[in-house]
Design a protein around this motif. Structure first.
Motif, PDB file in Angstrom:
ATOM      1  N   LYS A  54      -5.023  12.096  46.446  1.00 54.40           N
ATOM      2  CA  LYS A  54      -4.164  10.920  46.274  1.00 54.40           C
ATOM      3  C   LYS A  54      -4.511  10.097  45.043  1.00 54.40           C
ATOM      4  CE  LYS A  54      -2.716  12.081  50.391  1.00 54.40           C
ATOM      5  NZ  LYS A  54      -1.500  12.876  50.573  1.00 54.40           N
ATOM      6  N   SER A  55      -4.963  10.744  44.006  1.00 51.14           N
ATOM      7  CA  SER A  55      -5.354  10.037  42.787  1.00 51.14           C
ATOM      8  C   SER A  55      -4.336  10.264  41.682  1.00 51.14           C
ATOM      9  CB  SER A  55      -6.730  10.517  42.327  1.00 51.14           C
ATOM     10  OG  SER A  55      -6.624  11.834  41.810  1.00 51.14           O
ATOM     11  N   SER A  56      -4.651   9.766  40.499  1.00 47.87           N
ATOM     12  CA  SER A  56      -3.801   9.998  39.324  1.00 47.87           C
ATOM     13  C   SER A  56      -4.023  11.378  38.722  1.00 47.87           C
ATOM     14  CB  SER A  56      -4.073   8.929  38.253  1.00 47.87           C
ATOM     15  OG  SER A  56      -3.781   7.639  38.729  1.00 47.87           O
ATOM     16  N   LYS A  57      -4.825  12.219  39.374  1.00 50.16           N
ATOM     17  CA  LYS A  57      -5.113  13.597  38.962  1.00 50.16           C
ATOM     18  C   LYS A  57      -5.933  13.651  37.674  1.00 50.16           C
ATOM     19  CE  LYS A  57      -2.084  14.556  42.214  1.00 50.16           C
ATOM     20  NZ  LYS A  57      -2.514  14.914  43.573  1.00 50.16           N
ATOM     21  N   LEU A  58      -6.648  12.579  37.367  1.00 53.71           N
ATOM     22  CA  LEU A  58      -7.420  12.523  36.130  1.00 53.71           C
ATOM     23  C   LEU A  58      -8.881  12.912  36.348  1.00 53.71           C
ATOM     24  CD1 LEU A  58      -6.086   9.174  34.634  1.00 53.71           C
ATOM     25  CD2 LEU A  58      -5.702  11.462  33.693  1.00 53.71           C
ATOM     26  N   LEU A  59      -9.421  13.694  35.417  1.00 57.09           N
ATOM     27  CA  LEU A  59     -10.858  13.887  35.288  1.00 57.09           C
ATOM     28  C   LEU A  59     -11.265  13.017  34.107  1.00 57.09           C
ATOM     29  CD1 LEU A  59     -10.805  17.768  35.668  1.00 57.09           C
ATOM     30  CD2 LEU A  59     -11.614  16.137  37.383  1.00 57.09           C
ATOM     31  N   HIS A  60     -11.478  11.744  34.384  1.00 59.42           N
ATOM     32  CA  HIS A  60     -11.597  10.790  33.280  1.00 59.42           C
ATOM     33  C   HIS A  60     -13.012  10.714  32.730  1.00 59.42           C
ATOM     34  CE1 HIS A  60     -13.657   7.521  35.440  1.00 59.42           C
ATOM     35  NE2 HIS A  60     -12.923   7.840  36.483  1.00 59.42           N
ATOM     36  N   GLY A  61     -13.070  10.378  31.458  1.00 58.26           N
ATOM     37  CA  GLY A  61     -14.349  10.342  30.757  1.00 58.26           C
ATOM     38  C   GLY A  61     -15.112   9.040  30.898  1.00 58.26           C
ATOM     39  N   GLY A  62     -14.677   8.170  31.799  1.00 59.30           N
ATOM     40  CA  GLY A  62     -15.436   6.962  32.093  1.00 59.30           C
ATOM     41  C   GLY A  62     -15.140   5.771  31.217  1.00 59.30           C
ATOM     42  N   ILE A  63     -14.057   5.832  30.441  1.00 63.26           N
ATOM     43  CA  ILE A  63     -13.782   4.725  29.519  1.00 63.26           C
ATOM     44  C   ILE A  63     -13.549   3.411  30.261  1.00 63.26           C
ATOM     45  CG2 ILE A  63     -11.280   5.133  29.389  1.00 63.26           C
ATOM     46  CD1 ILE A  63     -11.524   4.484  26.354  1.00 63.26           C
ATOM     47  N   ARG A  64     -13.039   3.502  31.493  1.00 58.60           N
ATOM     48  CA  ARG A  64     -12.780   2.277  32.252  1.00 58.60           C
ATOM     49  C   ARG A  64     -14.065   1.500  32.560  1.00 58.60           C
ATOM     50  NH1 ARG A  64     -10.418   4.871  37.706  1.00 58.60           N
ATOM     51  NH2 ARG A  64      -9.353   6.116  36.138  1.00 58.60           N
ATOM     52  N   TYR A  65     -15.208   2.219  32.591  1.00 58.19           N
ATOM     53  CA  TYR A  65     -16.464   1.552  32.920  1.00 58.19           C
ATOM     54  C   TYR A  65     -17.010   0.723  31.767  1.00 58.19           C
ATOM     55  CZ  TYR A  65     -16.223   4.842  36.788  1.00 58.19           C
ATOM     56  OH  TYR A  65     -15.809   5.570  37.870  1.00 58.19           O
ATOM     57  N   LEU A  66     -16.444   0.891  30.560  1.00 61.44           N
ATOM     58  CA  LEU A  66     -16.855   0.045  29.444  1.00 61.44           C
ATOM     59  C   LEU A  66     -16.595  -1.419  29.745  1.00 61.44           C
ATOM     60  CD1 LEU A  66     -15.741   1.875  26.168  1.00 61.44           C
ATOM     61  CD2 LEU A  66     -18.069   1.448  26.967  1.00 61.44           C
ATOM     62  N   GLN A  67     -15.462  -1.712  30.385  1.00 62.66           N
ATOM     63  CA  GLN A  67     -15.116  -3.098  30.688  1.00 62.66           C
ATOM     64  C   GLN A  67     -16.099  -3.726  31.665  1.00 62.66           C
ATOM     65  OE1 GLN A  67     -10.639  -1.968  31.227  1.00 62.66           O
ATOM     66  NE2 GLN A  67     -10.746  -4.181  31.036  1.00 62.66           N
ATOM     67  N   SER A 164      -3.927   2.495  20.458  1.00 67.29           N
ATOM     68  CA  SER A 164      -4.983   3.498  20.364  1.00 67.29           C
ATOM     69  C   SER A 164      -4.545   4.738  21.139  1.00 67.29           C
ATOM     70  CB  SER A 164      -6.286   2.955  20.940  1.00 67.29           C
ATOM     71  OG  SER A 164      -7.276   3.957  21.024  1.00 67.29           O
ATOM     72  N   VAL A 165      -4.947   5.896  20.640  1.00 71.23           N
ATOM     73  CA  VAL A 165      -4.694   7.159  21.333  1.00 71.23           C
ATOM     74  C   VAL A 165      -6.043   7.796  21.656  1.00 71.23           C
ATOM     75  CG1 VAL A 165      -3.630   9.441  21.228  1.00 71.23           C
ATOM     76  CG2 VAL A 165      -2.537   7.495  20.070  1.00 71.23           C
ATOM     77  N   PHE A 166      -6.259   8.118  22.911  1.00 68.81           N
ATOM     78  CA  PHE A 166      -7.452   8.871  23.288  1.00 68.81           C
ATOM     79  C   PHE A 166      -7.046   9.894  24.343  1.00 68.81           C
ATOM     80  CE2 PHE A 166      -7.254   5.581  26.466  1.00 68.81           C
ATOM     81  CZ  PHE A 166      -7.758   6.147  27.619  1.00 68.81           C
ATOM     82  N   TYR A 167      -7.892  10.879  24.562  1.00 66.37           N
ATOM     83  CA  TYR A 167      -7.531  12.001  25.432  1.00 66.37           C
ATOM     84  C   TYR A 167      -8.285  11.951  26.759  1.00 66.37           C
ATOM     85  CZ  TYR A 167      -4.838  14.315  21.797  1.00 66.37           C
ATOM     86  OH  TYR A 167      -3.878  14.630  20.852  1.00 66.37           O
ATOM     87  N   GLU A 168      -7.541  12.284  27.824  1.00 67.75           N
ATOM     88  CA  GLU A 168      -8.137  12.428  29.144  1.00 67.75           C
ATOM     89  C   GLU A 168      -7.757  13.796  29.705  1.00 67.75           C
ATOM     90  OE1 GLU A 168     -10.401  10.804  30.358  1.00 67.75           O
ATOM     91  OE2 GLU A 168     -10.075   8.654  30.565  1.00 67.75           O
ATOM     92  N   SER A 169      -8.589  14.300  30.584  1.00 67.92           N
ATOM     93  CA  SER A 169      -8.338  15.585  31.219  1.00 67.92           C
ATOM     94  C   SER A 169      -7.513  15.371  32.480  1.00 67.92           C
ATOM     95  CB  SER A 169      -9.664  16.262  31.578  1.00 67.92           C
ATOM     96  OG  SER A 169      -9.452  17.554  32.091  1.00 67.92           O
ATOM     97  N   HIS A 170      -6.461  16.164  32.619  1.00 59.48           N
ATOM     98  CA  HIS A 170      -5.530  15.971  33.731  1.00 59.48           C
ATOM     99  C   HIS A 170      -5.360  17.271  34.501  1.00 59.48           C
ATOM    100  CE1 HIS A 170      -1.544  14.338  35.411  1.00 59.48           C
ATOM    101  NE2 HIS A 170      -2.509  13.538  35.811  1.00 59.48           N
ATOM    102  N   MET A 171      -5.127  17.146  35.800  1.00 57.31           N
ATOM    103  CA  MET A 171      -4.922  18.305  36.668  1.00 57.31           C
ATOM    104  C   MET A 171      -3.466  18.401  37.089  1.00 57.31           C
ATOM    105  SD  MET A 171      -8.304  18.001  39.111  1.00 57.31           S
ATOM    106  CE  MET A 171      -8.174  16.207  39.303  1.00 57.31           C
ATOM    107  N   GLU A 172      -2.929  19.603  37.020  1.00 54.84           N
ATOM    108  CA  GLU A 172      -1.589  19.826  37.531  1.00 54.84           C
ATOM    109  C   GLU A 172      -1.574  19.737  39.044  1.00 54.84           C
ATOM    110  OE1 GLU A 172       1.119  23.741  37.741  1.00 54.84           O
ATOM    111  OE2 GLU A 172       0.957  22.927  35.711  1.00 54.84           O
ATOM    112  N   ASN A 173      -2.665  20.181  39.676  1.00 59.39           N
ATOM    113  CA  ASN A 173      -2.757  20.190  41.131  1.00 59.39           C
ATOM    114  C   ASN A 173      -4.218  19.980  41.525  1.00 59.39           C
ATOM    115  OD1 ASN A 173      -2.922  20.994  43.894  1.00 59.39           O
ATOM    116  ND2 ASN A 173      -1.069  22.222  43.679  1.00 59.39           N
ATOM    117  N   SER A 174      -4.568  18.736  41.851  1.00 57.27           N
ATOM    118  CA  SER A 174      -5.955  18.431  42.212  1.00 57.27           C
ATOM    119  C   SER A 174      -6.355  19.106  43.521  1.00 57.27           C
ATOM    120  CB  SER A 174      -6.157  16.924  42.317  1.00 57.27           C
ATOM    121  OG  SER A 174      -5.258  16.349  43.251  1.00 57.27           O
ATOM    122  N   GLU A 175      -5.361  19.351  44.392  1.00 59.73           N
ATOM    123  CA  GLU A 175      -5.651  20.024  45.650  1.00 59.73           C
ATOM    124  C   GLU A 175      -6.110  21.468  45.416  1.00 59.73           C
ATOM    125  OE1 GLU A 175      -2.059  17.269  46.459  1.00 59.73           O
ATOM    126  OE2 GLU A 175      -3.040  18.253  44.772  1.00 59.73           O
TER     127      GLU A 175
END
Length: 561
Positions: A54-67, A164-175
């Motif tokens: 039930k997520s946004s299907k992102l394998l994110h690189g942690g940029i949100r933790y900078l804040q 700004s443009v940066f890249y995140e890893s995304h899943m077509e189907n996290s399940e």
């Protein structure tokens, strides 16, 4: 995967019993089985059907933790993101994210440039862990206001300065990612059973020696013995632990938040965009509130997430009309040309996020990404039990490694982790683009190129098994869904090899047929016939299974609240 035969579970004592088949439990089962521990994984519902799906299907690189100035979390997330590119190269891909900048210093290019420079430093060496050139993380860049509005029709604003443009890893189907990890665990010797509910722990003088379980398909009840037990049931952790020592239900979690997403017609094709919103976020460096993401996903837009207090229990979760209206409002406010309305909402889903905050704020997102691993022998003098609460999909492998390290220490076993960068069974692909090219040529007499590519995105090396089915039984080449590029051979493969018990397992998780909207009566009829024939369902069961799927599809767009 294991057939539903519980005889061996009743007879032997396992080194490890893992309760909870979400992403954390999946990684624990794989890590433990690769280290040589006899392991069984149990889930009361389908694998990966709850929070992990039930997520946004992102394998994110942690940029949100900078804040939040959580620099170690940024580094940790970036490293874990890189491992996914190596272990499952077919199941994730990078997409560019656009972040608008404004004159407001909190949302300015200057502050974001500083943040991105720091982010690159914290992510240093990430690409060196990825051997396949095609899976390396692309570099980001800054763009002008003119370029930004040419890519996304943002609401006109004098304060907009570019982005700004940066890249995140995304899943077509996290399940399918969760399932691929579980299948690899089974290939390494583990047992894995869905729809097998743990009712209680077997407690012998403050030593947990196993669990009592109920088979939710056939109704059988039995006991499984284990030297160590891990409770990794996410939001259900406290409820299960209370069956043991009647503890305060908030001993580990302090509350729950619900996050919902909607799936709509596609608004933006080539970029994801982080839109400013009115939602508050709990951060030290505040950019003026949380973002709402609009992510291109399977020819549609995945939009989220909301943040609502959970007030109606952990099960049978669904989005509210208010959440749908709020997400539509946020998108239309930032992208007026989107002109979204309720008719554009094709599907929705909601997940539960355990909170650990001392004070719960109903109007503020309080997720931190912090995981917990609790040894109950030192925590509450209960031997043989560990609780593992994973926080994010991305870092679940690391949580599993640390948890199994604790298990092996307690069992006095000197075996190291074998999940860092070691491919899953379906992901043993050294060069993903060369693999696609090779399979497109090899299968071109049977599969169109676009079908081969779709199958690789879902199954990786296991495409060979689906090809063999189609070759030996040409009638299985019939199309089930043109929209999703799915053929009957794929359905047969899933039913025979992927532990589906209900039609909903097939429609919403194994194929994702239902997660971008109703796939149509013909498609559903084909699926229920194939599955019913293979599992010997009678007419009543087929009717009930189809009705259950239709009810879910309808509730996902028209909630009863």
């Amino acid at each position: 995967m294991n057939k539903r035969n519980f005889a061996e579970l009743k007879e032997k004592e396992f080194d490890l019993i893992v309760i909870g088949g979400g992403i954390t439990g999946a990684w624990i089962a794989l890590d433990a089985s690769r280290r040589g521990l006899s392991t069984v994984l149990l889930d009361k519902d389908d694998f990966g059907a709850a929070t992990s799906a039930k997520s946004s299907k992102l394998l994110h690189g942690g940029i949100r933790y900078l804040q939040q100035l959580q620099f170690s979390k940024v580094r940790e997330s970036a490293i874990e993101r890189s491992w996914y590119q190596s272990v499952a190269p077919h199941l994730c891909h990078f997409i560019p994210f656009l972040v608008p900048c404004y004159r407001d210093i909190r949302k300015s290019k200057l502050l974001l440039r500083i943040g991105m420079m720091l982010y690159r430093v914290l992510c240093y060496g990430e690409n060196s862990r990825i051997k396949d050139f095609h899976k390396k993380i692309p570099k980001g860049w800054f763009i002008s206001k003119k370029k930004l509005v040419s890519l996304v029709d943002l609401a006109e604003s004098d304060s907009l300065t570019g982005g700004s443009v940066f890249y995140e890893s995304h899943m077509e189907n996290s399940e399918r990612m969760t399932l691929a990890i579980i299948k690899s665990a089974v290939d390494s010797g583990a047992f894995a059973y869905n729809y097998t509910r743990v009712e209680r722990f077997i407690n012998d003088d403050n030593k947990i020696k196993g669990v009592s379980v109920a088979d939710r398909i056939d109704g059988d009840e039995f006991k499984i013995r284990g030297r160590m037990i891990i409770n990794t049931t996410g939001p259900w952790i406290d409820g299960l632990n209370r069956t043991l020592f009647n503890s305060d239900p908030h001993d580990i979690t302090t509350g729950f938040s619900k996050g919902s997403h909607i799936v709509t017609r596609q608004i933006i094709k080539d970029y994801a965009v982080a839109l400013p919103s009115q939602h508050k976020g709990q951060s030290i460096v505040d950019r003026g509130g949380r973002h709402v993401f609009v992510i291109p996903w399977r020819g549609h837009s995945l939009i989220g997430t909301t943040n609502e207090p959970l007030d109606n229990g952990l099960d049978n979760l669904s989005i509210t009309n208010k959440e749908i209206e709020n997400l539509i409002f946020e998108v239309n406010s930032s992208i007026p040309s989107a002109k979204l309305d309720r008719n554009d909402v094709l599907y929705s889903f909601s997940g539960i996020y355990p909170l650990q905050a001392n004070t719960i704020k109903t109007d503020t997102y309080q997720g931190t990404g912090e995981y917990l691993i609790i040894d109950h022998e030192s925590h509450s003098e209960i031997k043989g039990l560990i609780t593992a609460l994973g926080a994010k999909f991305t870092t679940s492998r690391l949580v599993a490694e640390k948890t199994v390290d604790l298990v092996t220490a307690k069992l006095d076993l000197a075996v190291s982790c074998k999940t860092k960068g070691i491919p899953l069974t379906s992901g043993t692909i050294t060069d993903i683009e060369s693999f696609k090219d090779r399979k497109c040529v090899e299968f071109n007499h049977l599969f169109p190129v676009d079908l081969t590519q779709s199958l690789i995105r879902r199954y990786g090396k296991d495409i060979d098994s689906i090809y063999s089915l189609g070759k030996s039984e040409p009638q299985l080449l019939r199309t089930v869904s043109e929209r999703d590029n799915i053929i009957e051979a794929e359905i047969v493969y899933i039913v025979k090899n992927e532990a589906v018990c209900h039609l909903s397992d097939l429609i919403f998780r194994r194929t994702g047929l239902g997660t971008i909207g109703n796939p149509g009566a013909q498609c559903l009829s084909q699926c229920v016939k194939i599955m019913g024939d293979l599992l010997n369902w009678d007419d009543k069961t087929r009717h009930n299974e189809l009705e259950s799927v239709m009810n879910h599809l309808n509730t996902a767009v028209s909630p009863n609240n």
